[in-house]
Design an enzyme around this catalytic site. Sequence first.
Site, PDB file in Angstrom:
ATOM      1  N   LYS A 163     -55.921 -27.095  -3.579  1.00 35.08           N
ATOM      2  CA  LYS A 163     -57.201 -27.685  -3.959  1.00 35.08           C
ATOM      3  C   LYS A 163     -57.273 -29.120  -3.441  1.00 35.08           C
ATOM      4  O   LYS A 163     -56.253 -29.802  -3.366  1.00 35.08           O
ATOM      5  CB  LYS A 163     -57.305 -27.753  -5.492  1.00 35.08           C
ATOM      6  CG  LYS A 163     -57.557 -26.437  -6.177  1.00 35.08           C
ATOM      7  CD  LYS A 163     -57.648 -26.653  -7.690  1.00 35.08           C
ATOM      8  CE  LYS A 163     -57.790 -25.343  -8.445  1.00 35.08           C
ATOM      9  NZ  LYS A 163     -59.035 -24.621  -8.155  1.00 35.08           N
ATOM     10  N   ARG A 177     -57.041 -14.142 -11.489  1.00 33.64           N
ATOM     11  CA  ARG A 177     -57.271 -12.691 -11.503  1.00 33.64           C
ATOM     12  C   ARG A 177     -55.976 -11.917 -11.253  1.00 33.64           C
ATOM     13  O   ARG A 177     -55.853 -10.776 -11.688  1.00 33.64           O
ATOM     14  CB  ARG A 177     -58.384 -12.349 -10.504  1.00 33.64           C
ATOM     15  CG  ARG A 177     -58.075 -12.715  -9.085  1.00 33.64           C
ATOM     16  CD  ARG A 177     -59.336 -12.752  -8.208  1.00 33.64           C
ATOM     17  NE  ARG A 177     -60.130 -13.968  -8.429  1.00 33.64           N
ATOM     18  CZ  ARG A 177     -61.292 -14.214  -7.853  1.00 33.64           C
ATOM     19  NH1 ARG A 177     -61.834 -13.344  -7.027  1.00 33.64           N
ATOM     20  NH2 ARG A 177     -61.949 -15.340  -8.110  1.00 33.64           N
TER      21      ARG A 177
HETATM   22  N1  BES Z   1     -58.797 -22.328 -12.214  1.00 28.27           N
HETATM   23  C1  BES Z   1     -59.766 -22.137 -11.196  1.00 28.27           C
HETATM   24  C2  BES Z   1     -61.187 -22.068 -11.747  1.00 28.27           C
HETATM   25  C3  BES Z   1     -61.721 -23.306 -12.414  1.00 28.27           C
HETATM   26  C4  BES Z   1     -62.541 -24.178 -11.720  1.00 28.27           C
HETATM   27  C5  BES Z   1     -61.473 -23.540 -13.749  1.00 28.27           C
HETATM   28  C6  BES Z   1     -63.065 -25.288 -12.338  1.00 28.27           C
HETATM   29  C7  BES Z   1     -62.004 -24.654 -14.383  1.00 28.27           C
HETATM   30  C8  BES Z   1     -62.801 -25.522 -13.685  1.00 28.27           C
HETATM   31  C9  BES Z   1     -59.488 -20.834 -10.442  1.00 28.27           C
HETATM   32  O1  BES Z   1     -58.153 -20.446 -10.386  1.00 28.27           O
HETATM   33  C10 BES Z   1     -59.937 -21.028  -9.043  1.00 28.27           C
HETATM   34  O2  BES Z   1     -59.377 -21.856  -8.383  1.00 28.27           O
HETATM   35  N2  BES Z   1     -60.908 -20.244  -8.624  1.00 28.27           N
HETATM   36  C11 BES Z   1     -61.411 -20.313  -7.289  1.00 28.27           C
HETATM   37  C12 BES Z   1     -61.622 -18.905  -6.811  1.00 28.27           C
HETATM   38  C13 BES Z   1     -62.008 -18.809  -5.360  1.00 28.27           C
HETATM   39  C14 BES Z   1     -60.843 -19.214  -4.476  1.00 28.27           C
HETATM   40  C15 BES Z   1     -62.430 -17.388  -5.054  1.00 28.27           C
HETATM   41  C16 BES Z   1     -62.730 -21.070  -7.335  1.00 28.27           C
HETATM   42  O3  BES Z   1     -63.491 -20.882  -8.275  1.00 28.27           O
HETATM   43  O4  BES Z   1     -62.969 -21.871  -6.436  1.00 28.27           O
HETATM   44 MN    MN Z   2     -57.117 -21.368  -8.749  1.00 28.42          MN
END
Ligand code: BES
Ligand code: MN
Length: 507
Positions: A278, A352
């Site tokens: 990230k 997931r």
């Molecule tokens: N933990 C994150 C989702 C999240 C985002 C939680 C903001 C709380 C606040 C999750 O694991 C994630 O990174 N999801 C990705 C999925 C994508 C790569 C398909 C996302 O939402 O960007």
């Molecule tokens: Mn994630």
Amino acid sequence: MTATENITFNVISADLKKVSADALVIGIGKGTDGPVILDSPLSASAVNSLKASLTALGVTGAADELVRLPGLPDTGAKVLVLAGVGKLSGTEITEESLRRATGSAIRQLAGLAHVVLALPTTAVTQVSAIAEGAALGGYQYASLHTNPNGRKAPVQKVTIYSALAKDPALAAALLRASVVARAVNATRTLVNEPPSRLYPATFADAAKDLAKGLPVKVTVMDEKRLLKDGYGGIMGVGQGSSRPPRLVKVEYKADKAVADLALVGKGITFDSGGISIKPGAGMITMKCDMAGAAAVLNTVLAVAGLGLPVNVTAWLCIAENMPSGTAIRPSDVLTMFGGKTVEVLNTDAEGRLVMADGLVAASAEQPDVIIDVATLTGAQVMALGHRTAGVMGDDGVVAALKAAADRSGELIWPMPLPEELRPSLDSPVADMANIGERMGGMMTAAVFLQEFIGKDDDGETIPWAHLDIAGPAFNEGSPYGYTPKQGTGMAVRTLVAYVEDVVARSR
Ligand code: BES
Ligand code: MN
Ligand code: ZN
């Protein structure tokens, strides 16, 4: 790792002159023609002189408004506090506006020891909403500041003024409020812990600690066991971290249970994104990525604490998602618990993967219902904002959760599970890919999870719903109502109310 929660309650209907306290709180509503002083035990003459000065004081009755005045001679309190309860809808004041108003007042009055709350109550559930709001608003994380001087201690003693003080239903209602608030506050504390202190092994330890003294069995599966039993999702996500993953099973078996409920929670103690790392800003709040697991853990503890006649088993899918030479790579294929294969195209879609293992494990025990809770997608925050969770799944479970959330004061909103999203998750090398259609990504993630819900003995898919709490699990902004900064404890109140509704429907 304990929240500051030595707040004590009592309810009185005695003469207020006899109650010496630091503050007496009364409610001000925001009426269509300006502020309205809500029913209180103040004398008519006191109310009249107050009324005359409200506008000059700048009082509007808006939510979170708090105005302190010198105590009145007809009360034993040093300070009179006018607390805004927000817009009045008709004459009835909702339980949630009472909860928020008292939560906000108790939070803002930190530093005082004893507060009397005198808001209008005509039902026992309103008295318990006031108690719940106060216990939630009084929450403080026992932070790691080395100089606690700037910090005001939370209110210790709350006296609720109500004509219902002698109602025989009150004791049970207050007990419920304190059990539920304790569960919410414990969830907040787990979320607030920095990931250097709360990682998979210590999260599992915390689950054991919190369950002590309750009729709850906690089984911790460590990395050796997870490897042996084929939990490829949890193991895969955790393999880049020096802190190995855990699967924690938390079981409460009731006497004369009317139903079997399984809960599955996402427990990523820190989500760096892994190799699909990230950007810095997006990582800042990622200690909150175990909020679903913390919520389902504390839901079981609350249900056990209340002795509700429902068997509840929570599965906490715990791992730390880190990039390293041992981490999973985009295009690796994982074999999930139960045998399905998943091509990992983005290591940041890790929730997931751990949830898939948990959902298969939960399904194997053939519960009547499965509910999962996860901070699963940024798309959830895009779609519904910071305060409203998304709920997806079977219509009956979704409707029951929505009703439970409405009663508990939490905001959740149903979203669809469009079938046409499924092909976007097809992979050329495995049963599925872990990412698919980006637009409406909250639903894509839910469609992925759906594939891991098992069937019952009759070949029917087990009823299931998924709560995506990515936005509301963590408050990055200022506190409001009973909601503090950082961990909010989202989903605990809805789930406890859901269990209560299951019990009520069986009667
Ligand atoms: N933990 C994150 C989702 C999240 C985002 C939680 C903001 C709380 C606040 C999750 O694991 C994630 O990174 N999801 C990705 C999925 C994508 C790569 C398909 C996302 O939402 O960007
Ligand atoms: Mn994630
Ligand atoms: Zn995550």
